[in-house]
Enzyme design. Structure first.
Site, PDB file in Angstrom:
ATOM      1  N   ARG A 114      32.011  35.436  42.454  1.00 26.55           N
ATOM      2  CA  ARG A 114      33.504  35.028  42.457  1.00 26.55           C
ATOM      3  C   ARG A 114      33.651  33.848  43.495  1.00 26.55           C
ATOM      4  NH1 ARG A 114      38.164  35.626  39.358  1.00 26.55           N
ATOM      5  NH2 ARG A 114      39.871  36.364  40.712  1.00 26.55           N
ATOM      6  N   THR A 387      38.856  32.846  29.761  1.00 29.53           N
ATOM      7  CA  THR A 387      37.891  33.281  30.434  1.00 29.53           C
ATOM      8  C   THR A 387      36.687  33.533  29.463  1.00 29.53           C
ATOM      9  OG1 THR A 387      38.951  34.145  32.396  1.00 29.53           O
ATOM     10  CG2 THR A 387      37.119  35.110  32.028  1.00 29.53           C
ATOM     11  N   THR A 405      34.592  32.783  34.810  1.00 28.12           N
ATOM     12  CA  THR A 405      35.795  32.039  34.440  1.00 28.12           C
ATOM     13  C   THR A 405      36.145  30.947  35.186  1.00 28.12           C
ATOM     14  OG1 THR A 405      38.365  32.849  34.202  1.00 28.12           O
ATOM     15  CG2 THR A 405      37.052  33.481  36.082  1.00 28.12           C
ATOM     16  N   ASN A 407      39.540  30.595  35.218  1.00 31.02           N
ATOM     17  CA  ASN A 407      40.733  31.100  35.537  1.00 31.02           C
ATOM     18  C   ASN A 407      41.459  30.772  34.244  1.00 31.02           C
ATOM     19  OD1 ASN A 407      42.569  32.898  36.424  1.00 31.02           O
ATOM     20  ND2 ASN A 407      43.646  31.440  37.631  1.00 31.02           N
ATOM     21  N   ASP A 429      44.707  33.330  41.402  1.00 31.33           N
ATOM     22  CA  ASP A 429      44.701  34.832  41.441  1.00 31.33           C
ATOM     23  C   ASP A 429      44.900  35.706  42.789  1.00 31.33           C
ATOM     24  OD1 ASP A 429      43.910  35.215  38.866  1.00 31.33           O
ATOM     25  OD2 ASP A 429      41.883  35.225  39.018  1.00 31.33           O
ATOM     26  N   GLY A 479      40.882  37.445  29.227  1.00 31.65           N
ATOM     27  CA  GLY A 479      42.205  38.233  28.833  1.00 31.65           C
ATOM     28  C   GLY A 479      43.229  38.270  30.349  1.00 31.65           C
TER      29      GLY A 479
END
Ligand code: DON
Length: 579
Positions: A114, A387, A405, A407, A429, A479
């Site tokens: 991430r 994504t 992703t 985003n 996010d 999604g």
């Protein structure tokens, strides 16, 4: 088993017919990768390996790596690298992701790559002097980007692979250097985003050209090829140090972004303990924090486990109501408690415990909506949903589930000048301010506040399901906040409603995320059930499509794999390959 409505079948067939004449025959792609003639294959069955991803060329690259003797981990890396070239809307090296894997040694692993907040990031960086949110800055352009994690993720994954990194990355380099034919939806999407590409870039990217793009046009990405070659030749340092790092930091300086060379050098992918639990005799393996995906899956599945949903029937008003109510409760917890566990304490054990979840369902009333607390509902932005997920399985019993992703679609829309790759807009996010929804309508609090070096909370839910301790399902989807509910429904469709993999993926999905207090339904969701839900007190909201689920199902005879079936979602350019 549910009969697929006529409308739905018709739609799928029309899509196939439209695609087949333009993209040539399936045969051509078996021997070598022809980047200019390819088909969309939605279902593939084999016994030695399979890949399902958002783009045919990426799935074909993954399969070619399996055929070369690579395992599912090698193929997952190669597929992601290919997606970074052929699916720029979401495939990436300038973003981040999560991998859930199950090895042939029967070990469940997860890798967290991430993005992280840059070291100069701060809690109120997207608020003006009066405390008003500046969402354009968290969602677009240089300031929206977190420190990319994908390349570190590829190298952390490679530890489980068999082939050399050079072999794995070469197909992506070739696709970037020699080009490939873009699909109709890609042409449309480049044309739609032209204005933004011009607005958020200091150097005009290759996605912008004078004439509108059309299906079959060639996209060549020389700068991206050069970046990939640096990664091939110098490893991690080819991205996080040296010329690429220099290009990123210069881009940041030109556009007032925060990522520095030190941030890049310090980035590390992390292996984390998976979230693992039983559901009706199956073992579910999911991603822990900083993704909410694994814990939400546990909460939702455990809340329905003793309620005999199989007897209620697939997408009856009773089964949908039950699922909506567990979705609502899980997402309320997401907003309150979840965030990067390296920075905040998340009560993971409690939130997933049987006692807590029993209590959580005490106020559930059959046939009646439980209203969510009244706070400002979020605005969902279904258009910027991009994504990408890939599922891979091999003949040795390795299974890999990856969601990655930028985003939003094309992330921050900023391409690193000279580097040829898009940067993410993942900073959105984080919770920019309590009560202010992000681009997926998600709310959060202190647990997901911005802090230097912290990872933003995700919904991505790459998942592996074991049956009798052997890989059975490899599943995931893009999604935004709808990811966990789509994966939840796909798993329930298979385990409880005994659907085929194809039906489990393609049947209509619905979604509730606590706030806004509404049930979102896909265009082909039953009108009768929607009416019945409204009568129970639900606000029902139509929405185009939910997710692009990539699913692999594996069948075993004793210790040997008998069948591997891969499905690419009908909703996009998705493609399944197997042999
Ligand atoms: O990590 C997350 O939850 C989001 N950044 C995922 C975004 C996404 O799935 C976009 N869409 N399809």
């Amino acid at each position: 088993m549910k009969r697929i409505p006529f409308q739905f079948t018709f739609f799928v067939c029309v899509v196939c017919q439209l695609f087949i004449p333009y993209l040539g025959s399936a045969q051509e792609k078996t021997n070598s990768i022809d980047a200019f003639h390819y088909t969309f294959q939605k279902k593939a069955i084999g016994s030695q390996g399979a890949v399902s991803s958002a783009h045919p060329l990426a799935s074909i690259v993954g399969l070619s790596i399996l055929k070369k003797g690579g395992n599912a981990f090698d193929a997952a890396i190669a597929t992601q690298l290919a997606l970074a070239v052929v699916y720029p809307v979401a495939g990436n090296i300038g973003g981040g992701g999560f991998l859930v894997g199950y090895t042939d040694k029967k070990k469940a692993i997860t890798i967290d790559y991430r993005e992280k907040a840059p070291s100069a990031a701060s809690k109120n960086m997207y608020l003006d002097s009066l405390g008003n949110p500046l969402l354009n800055l968290s969602q677009n352009g240089h300031l929206a980007s977190g420190v990319p994690g994908s390349v570190a993720g590829f190298f952390a994954t490679h530890k489980y692979g068999k082939l050399s990194f050079k072999e794995i990355i070469q197909p992506a380099i070739d696709l970037a250097a020699n080009g490939f034919a873009i699909t109709a939806s890609q042409a449309e999407s480049f044309n739609e985003d032209r204005k933004e590409f011009l607005q958020y870039n200091t150097v005009i990217p290759v996605f912008v050209k004078t004439q509108p793009w059309k299906e079959g046009d060639t996209l060549i990405q020389k700068d991206l090829a050069a970046t990939l070659i640096r990664i091939r030749d110098q490893g991690m340092k080819g991205f996080y140090e040296g010329e690429t790092a220099e290009l990123i930091s210069s881009e940041m300086k030109r556009g007032n972004g925060l990522i520095t060379k030190e941030d890049l050098k310090a980035y590390k992918a992390i292996e984390r303990e998976p979230i693992q639990f039983d559901y009706k005799g199956h073992t579910i393996i999911g991603m822990p924090m900083p993704s909410s995906g694994g814990l939400l899956m546990k909460q939702m599945l455990k809340m329905i486990e003793d309620r005999h949903i199989e007897k209620l029937g697939f997408q009856t008003s009773a089964s949908v109501q039950l699922m909506v109510e567990v979705e609502r409760r899980a997402y309320a917890d997401r907003a309150e408690f979840m965030g990067d566990q390296d920075y905040v304490k998340v009560p993971v054990q409690t939130l997933g415990s049987d006692a807590y979840l029993k209590l959580r369902m005490q106020d559930f009333i059959t046939g009646k909506a439980t209203p969510s607390t009244q706070i400002k509902p979020g605005n969902i932005n279904p258009e910027s949903e991009e994504t990408t997920h890939l599922s891979v399985a091999d003949q040795y019993g390795n299974a890999v589930s990856v969601t990655t992703t930028l985003n939003g679609g094309y992330g921050s829309k900023t391409v690193v000048g000279g580097g040829g790759f898009l940067l993410n807009n993942e900073m959105d996010d984080f919770t920019v301010k309590p009560g202010v929804p992000n681009m997926y309508g998600a709310l959060g609090k202190e647990a997901n506040a911005i802090a230097p070096g912290k990872r933003m909370l995700s919904s991505m839910s790459p998942t592996i399901v074991l049956k009798h301790n052997k890989p059975y399902l490899v599943v995931g989807t893009p999604g935004g906040t709808t990811i966990p509910t789509s994966v939840f429904q796909t798993i329930v469709n298979i385990i409880d409603f005994h659907q085929s993999p194809k039906d489990a993926v393609n049947n209509p999905k619905f979604h509730h995320q606590w706030l806004p207090d509404q049930v979102m339904i896909e265009h082909d969701f039953s009108k009768n059930i929607a009416n019945a839900l409204e009568e129970m007190g639900y606000k029902v909201q139509n929405r185009g499509e939910i997710g692009r689920t990539e699913l692999i199902q594996m069948g075993w005879t004793h210790k040997k794999i008998k069948k591997i079936e891969a499905i690419g979602d009908y909703r996009g350019d998705d493609d399944a390959e197997a042999y």
